[in-house]
Design a protein around this motif. Structure first.
Motif, PDB file in Angstrom:
ATOM      1  N   ILE A 441      18.625  -3.308  71.502  1.00  0.00           N
ATOM      2  CA  ILE A 441      17.651  -2.264  71.161  1.00  0.00           C
ATOM      3  C   ILE A 441      16.829  -2.679  69.948  1.00  0.00           C
ATOM      4  O   ILE A 441      15.601  -2.525  69.925  1.00  0.00           O
ATOM      5  CB  ILE A 441      18.370  -0.934  70.896  1.00  0.00           C
ATOM      6  CG1 ILE A 441      18.979  -0.401  72.193  1.00  0.00           C
ATOM      7  CG2 ILE A 441      17.406   0.088  70.312  1.00  0.00           C
ATOM      8  CD1 ILE A 441      19.817   0.846  72.005  1.00  0.00           C
ATOM      9  N   ALA A 442      17.486  -3.218  68.925  1.00  0.00           N
ATOM     10  CA  ALA A 442      16.759  -3.596  67.713  1.00  0.00           C
ATOM     11  C   ALA A 442      15.821  -4.768  67.942  1.00  0.00           C
ATOM     12  O   ALA A 442      14.709  -4.801  67.409  1.00  0.00           O
ATOM     13  CB  ALA A 442      17.753  -3.932  66.596  1.00  0.00           C
ATOM     14  N   LEU A 443      16.245  -5.750  68.750  1.00  0.00           N
ATOM     15  CA  LEU A 443      15.434  -6.951  68.953  1.00  0.00           C
ATOM     16  C   LEU A 443      14.303  -6.734  69.952  1.00  0.00           C
ATOM     17  O   LEU A 443      13.197  -7.242  69.771  1.00  0.00           O
ATOM     18  CB  LEU A 443      16.324  -8.102  69.425  1.00  0.00           C
ATOM     19  CG  LEU A 443      17.253  -8.730  68.388  1.00  0.00           C
ATOM     20  CD1 LEU A 443      18.192  -9.727  69.056  1.00  0.00           C
ATOM     21  CD2 LEU A 443      16.459  -9.419  67.280  1.00  0.00           C
ATOM     22  N   LEU A 447       9.260  -4.503  71.320  1.00  0.00           N
ATOM     23  CA  LEU A 447       8.469  -5.330  72.231  1.00  0.00           C
ATOM     24  C   LEU A 447       8.198  -4.623  73.551  1.00  0.00           C
ATOM     25  O   LEU A 447       7.164  -4.838  74.169  1.00  0.00           O
ATOM     26  CB  LEU A 447       9.192  -6.650  72.494  1.00  0.00           C
ATOM     27  CG  LEU A 447       9.263  -7.624  71.316  1.00  0.00           C
ATOM     28  CD1 LEU A 447      10.155  -8.793  71.669  1.00  0.00           C
ATOM     29  CD2 LEU A 447       7.884  -8.120  70.936  1.00  0.00           C
ATOM     30  N   PHE A 448       9.134  -3.762  73.987  1.00  0.00           N
ATOM     31  CA  PHE A 448       8.988  -3.105  75.274  1.00  0.00           C
ATOM     32  C   PHE A 448       8.589  -1.645  75.149  1.00  0.00           C
ATOM     33  O   PHE A 448       8.753  -0.858  76.082  1.00  0.00           O
ATOM     34  CB  PHE A 448      10.271  -3.253  76.084  1.00  0.00           C
ATOM     35  CG  PHE A 448      10.461  -4.645  76.611  1.00  0.00           C
ATOM     36  CD1 PHE A 448       9.839  -5.059  77.770  1.00  0.00           C
ATOM     37  CD2 PHE A 448      11.227  -5.553  75.909  1.00  0.00           C
ATOM     38  CE1 PHE A 448       9.995  -6.351  78.233  1.00  0.00           C
ATOM     39  CE2 PHE A 448      11.387  -6.850  76.377  1.00  0.00           C
ATOM     40  CZ  PHE A 448      10.768  -7.253  77.544  1.00  0.00           C
ATOM     41  N   GLY A 449       8.067  -1.294  73.994  1.00  0.00           N
ATOM     42  CA  GLY A 449       7.458   0.016  73.842  1.00  0.00           C
ATOM     43  C   GLY A 449       8.424   1.179  73.802  1.00  0.00           C
ATOM     44  O   GLY A 449       8.024   2.312  74.113  1.00  0.00           O
ATOM     45  N   LEU A 450       9.698   0.958  73.449  1.00  0.00           N
ATOM     46  CA  LEU A 450      10.615   2.079  73.317  1.00  0.00           C
ATOM     47  C   LEU A 450      10.190   2.968  72.158  1.00  0.00           C
ATOM     48  O   LEU A 450       9.582   2.512  71.190  1.00  0.00           O
ATOM     49  CB  LEU A 450      12.043   1.569  73.089  1.00  0.00           C
ATOM     50  CG  LEU A 450      12.676   0.757  74.228  1.00  0.00           C
ATOM     51  CD1 LEU A 450      14.109   0.382  73.863  1.00  0.00           C
ATOM     52  CD2 LEU A 450      12.647   1.515  75.541  1.00  0.00           C
ATOM     53  N   SER A 451      10.506   4.238  72.261  1.00  0.00           N
ATOM     54  CA  SER A 451      10.111   5.173  71.215  1.00  0.00           C
ATOM     55  C   SER A 451      10.805   4.837  69.899  1.00  0.00           C
ATOM     56  O   SER A 451      11.860   4.193  69.871  1.00  0.00           O
ATOM     57  CB  SER A 451      10.469   6.604  71.627  1.00  0.00           C
ATOM     58  OG  SER A 451      11.876   6.759  71.700  1.00  0.00           O
ATOM     59  N   THR A 452      10.210   5.295  68.808  1.00  0.00           N
ATOM     60  CA  THR A 452      10.785   5.041  67.483  1.00  0.00           C
ATOM     61  C   THR A 452      12.185   5.613  67.365  1.00  0.00           C
ATOM     62  O   THR A 452      13.071   5.011  66.752  1.00  0.00           O
ATOM     63  CB  THR A 452       9.883   5.629  66.396  1.00  0.00           C
ATOM     64  OG1 THR A 452       8.566   5.061  66.517  1.00  0.00           O
ATOM     65  CG2 THR A 452      10.425   5.334  65.010  1.00  0.00           C
ATOM     66  N   ALA A 453      12.392   6.793  67.967  1.00  0.00           N
ATOM     67  CA  ALA A 453      13.704   7.425  67.882  1.00  0.00           C
ATOM     68  C   ALA A 453      14.768   6.574  68.566  1.00  0.00           C
ATOM     69  O   ALA A 453      15.889   6.422  68.057  1.00  0.00           O
ATOM     70  CB  ALA A 453      13.654   8.817  68.524  1.00  0.00           C
ATOM     71  N   VAL A 454      14.427   5.976  69.713  1.00  0.00           N
ATOM     72  CA  VAL A 454      15.390   5.139  70.428  1.00  0.00           C
ATOM     73  C   VAL A 454      15.686   3.869  69.642  1.00  0.00           C
ATOM     74  O   VAL A 454      16.840   3.463  69.488  1.00  0.00           O
ATOM     75  CB  VAL A 454      14.868   4.786  71.831  1.00  0.00           C
ATOM     76  CG1 VAL A 454      15.782   3.783  72.515  1.00  0.00           C
ATOM     77  CG2 VAL A 454      14.735   6.043  72.683  1.00  0.00           C
ATOM     78  N   PRO A 459      21.652   0.757  64.456  1.00  0.00           N
ATOM     79  CA  PRO A 459      21.818   0.608  63.007  1.00  0.00           C
ATOM     80  C   PRO A 459      21.023  -0.553  62.425  1.00  0.00           C
ATOM     81  O   PRO A 459      20.556  -0.478  61.282  1.00  0.00           O
ATOM     82  CB  PRO A 459      23.320   0.388  62.845  1.00  0.00           C
ATOM     83  CG  PRO A 459      23.926   1.042  64.042  1.00  0.00           C
ATOM     84  CD  PRO A 459      22.946   0.819  65.153  1.00  0.00           C
ATOM     85  N   PHE A 460      20.838  -1.626  63.203  1.00  0.00           N
ATOM     86  CA  PHE A 460      20.102  -2.776  62.693  1.00  0.00           C
ATOM     87  C   PHE A 460      18.637  -2.430  62.412  1.00  0.00           C
ATOM     88  O   PHE A 460      18.003  -3.064  61.568  1.00  0.00           O
ATOM     89  CB  PHE A 460      20.160  -3.929  63.699  1.00  0.00           C
ATOM     90  CG  PHE A 460      21.545  -4.393  64.008  1.00  0.00           C
ATOM     91  CD1 PHE A 460      22.386  -4.861  63.012  1.00  0.00           C
ATOM     92  CD2 PHE A 460      22.034  -4.346  65.308  1.00  0.00           C
ATOM     93  CE1 PHE A 460      23.677  -5.287  63.298  1.00  0.00           C
ATOM     94  CE2 PHE A 460      23.307  -4.774  65.614  1.00  0.00           C
ATOM     95  CZ  PHE A 460      24.140  -5.236  64.604  1.00  0.00           C
ATOM     96  N   ALA A 461      18.083  -1.450  63.119  1.00  0.00           N
ATOM     97  CA  ALA A 461      16.692  -1.055  62.915  1.00  0.00           C
ATOM     98  C   ALA A 461      16.552   0.074  61.915  1.00  0.00           C
ATOM     99  O   ALA A 461      15.434   0.521  61.643  1.00  0.00           O
ATOM    100  CB  ALA A 461      16.070  -0.630  64.249  1.00  0.00           C
ATOM    101  N   SER A 462      17.675   0.550  61.362  1.00  0.00           N
ATOM    102  CA  SER A 462      17.637   1.701  60.456  1.00  0.00           C
ATOM    103  C   SER A 462      17.912   1.339  59.011  1.00  0.00           C
ATOM    104  O   SER A 462      17.995   2.220  58.162  1.00  0.00           O
ATOM    105  CB  SER A 462      18.665   2.753  60.914  1.00  0.00           C
ATOM    106  OG  SER A 462      18.368   3.207  62.213  1.00  0.00           O
TER     107      SER A 462
END
Length: 501
Positions: A441-443, A447-454, A459-462
């Motif tokens: 999810i973080a990597l 790139l694939f347009g997932l929502s910011t919430a997803v 944790p790596f993106a937070s």
């Protein structure tokens, strides 16, 4: 794909950035055109190959050296089946699993509208990568004295060949229109390079996979020869003999845990150092490519989650550093579960050591491994920045981005401890699944347009990131709270259950 990259012009702009930035090619595939299916293959193929390779190498060790350690193979070998039946069964199981994995990949590609020939070629590449590393796992199990050592050897061969293929792509020759890359000779020494050079959805050349077929046959044959020449329970690499009496420094269980985790921890620390060096040593390249190109600027800002300049945009690689640190922490905590199943935990718990202290020592060492991995990454980033002549702001940004991954990495140690206590029999599989899902999810989420919430659910993106004005703390407080609650719950619950085989 369409929502992520828009039209072909934007995809060409992205590939132009890739050609000038060798760091990207270390973690992506071989560019073979700007079409939609070609772009998906470029982004995903190496990771599909990596997942299948790890699956098959773990499977091979689990059903050979692992069963041998636990005494199951001795029972089977004593029957009419003979001692070669488990090896043959494992090989057939691994080949079947690789075929199923390849078929699933092909179905997904075709269902998404990709050309069937290219989808079949990707499926064949995944299947043969699985069989190659199935052979690697089987040979490792014959050579090494324990399943832990065999898994370590197989994993480092998987990771090493993955990086070798990435380096071969990075050192290749780009086409005049900057949409295709010709690999250097290095890529041809790696199973990942063989699969990527089939160029699915482009030339669809199956001939490079002949090397995978040959390597599979050689490795499986080698494993059979080695198996025929060793006794049950023996190994070609002899186990190291320990001292008759422990040094004074190993008088505590914490010191014992450090000793047991030392080799794996050093490996993750070295990996973190390399990621840190790469993250900043080539930062200036992206800045020059991005000047006057809004598409490139937007892409790097989306990946890094910050509006800072392009040099800081490459701090996205500190997400990879956080993943390595989480792997180090998870592996260390899960060692408690391995000791439990192998009966060695009973030996230390039979003395004055409490169950709470036993698990707490593993959590403490796991957190230390995570911190040291990230510290090595920050040191590597500083060295890379200084060697490239970049300013001190980049070093500061690297330090902030690296430190921001400490809490996410430690969170996975807490989750692993909770699983060891609550779901001991499935703890290993579930803990690694959590790391894998969060990493994907973080990597790939941005790139694939997932929502910011997803994306922020990982944790790596937070973790905190540098911004032009200072530091964006993001979700550091919730992560801290969840990690603390997890550790407290694990330590509070471990003394309430018995050891589980």
């Amino acid at each position: 794909m369409r929502s992520s990259y828009g039209d072909e012009q934007e995809r060409v702009a992205l590939l132009g950035t890739v050609m000038a930035n060798p760091v990207v090619l270390l973690f992506r595939g071989l560019p073979s055109g700007a079409g939609e299916a070609q772009m998906v293959a470029f982004l995903l193929l190496p990771w599909l190959l990596l997942l299948v390779a790890l699956m098959c190498s773990f499977l091979a060790v689990r059903h050979t050296r692992g069963d041998e350690e636990e005494g199951r193979l001795e029972l089977v070998s004593a029957t009419a089946a003979g001692r070669t039946a488990p090896l043959v069964a494992t090989a057939l199981h691994g080949v079947g699993a690789s075929i199923v994995a390849g078929a699933v990949v092909a179905v997904i590609f075709v269902a998404s509208g990709a050309p069937p020939v290219g989808a079949a070629l990707i499926a064949a590449g995944c299947t043969l990568a699985g069989t190659v590393f199935l052979g690697v796992g089987l040979v490792s199990a014959e050579l090494m004295p324990t399943s832990r050592a065999a898994n370590a050897l197989a994993v480092w061969l998987v990771v090493g060949t993955f990086v070798l293929a990435g380096a071969g792509n990075a050192l290749g020759t780009p086409s005049a229109d900057l949409t295709r890359m010709t690999s250097s000779a290095l890529a041809w020494f790696s199973p990942f390079g063989w699969a990527e050079n089939t160029r699915p959805f482009d030339t669809d050349d199956a001939w490079p996979l002949a090397a995978s077929v040959l390597a599979t046959l050689v490795l499986l044959g080698g494993a059979a020869l080695l198996h025929a020449r060793r006794d049950l329970g023996a190994s070609f690499v002899p186990p190291r003999t320990g001292r008759a009496a422990a040094r004074p420094g190993f008088a505590t269980h914490l010191a014992l845990t450090v000793r047991q985790s030392r080799a794996a921890g050093i490996g993750w620390i070295v990996a973190g150092l390399l990621v840190g060096i790469l993250s900043t040593s080539l930062a200036g390249v992206a800045s020059r490519i991005g000047e006057g190109n809004p598409a490139v600027t937007s892409l790097l800002q989306a990946l890094s989650g910050t509006s800072a300049d392009l040099s800081r945009g490459l701090i996205v690689f500190f997400v990879m550093l956080g993943i390595f640190a989480a792997c180090a922490a998870t592996q260390t905590v899960l060692r408690a579960r391995q000791d439990e199943t192998q009966g060695t935990a009973e030996l230390v718990l039979g003395g004055g050591l409490t169950r709470t202290r036993w698990l707490a020592d593993h959590v403490v060492v796991a957190a230390a491994c995570a911190v040291l991995t990230i510290a090595a990454g920050i040191a590597g980033a500083a060295a890379g920045a200084l060697s490239g002549g970049t300013d001190a702001d980049l070093i500061r940004a690297a330090a902030v981005a690296g430190a921001g991954q400490i809490v996410p990495a430690c969170l996975f140690a807490a989750w692993a401890a909770v699983l060891v206590v609550a779901l001991p029999r499935t703890a290993i599989a579930l803990a690694w699944a959590l790391v894998a899902v969060a990493a994907v999810i973080a990597l790939f989420g941005p790139l694939f347009g997932l929502s910011t919430a997803v994306v922020n659910a990982s944790p790596f993106a937070s973790g905190p990131v540098p911004t032009g004005e200072g530091v964006d703390p993001r979700g550091i407080v919730p992560l801290l709270v969840v990690a603390a609650v997890g550790v407290a719950a694990a330590l509070g619950g471990i003394h309430r259950r018995e050891l589980v085989a």
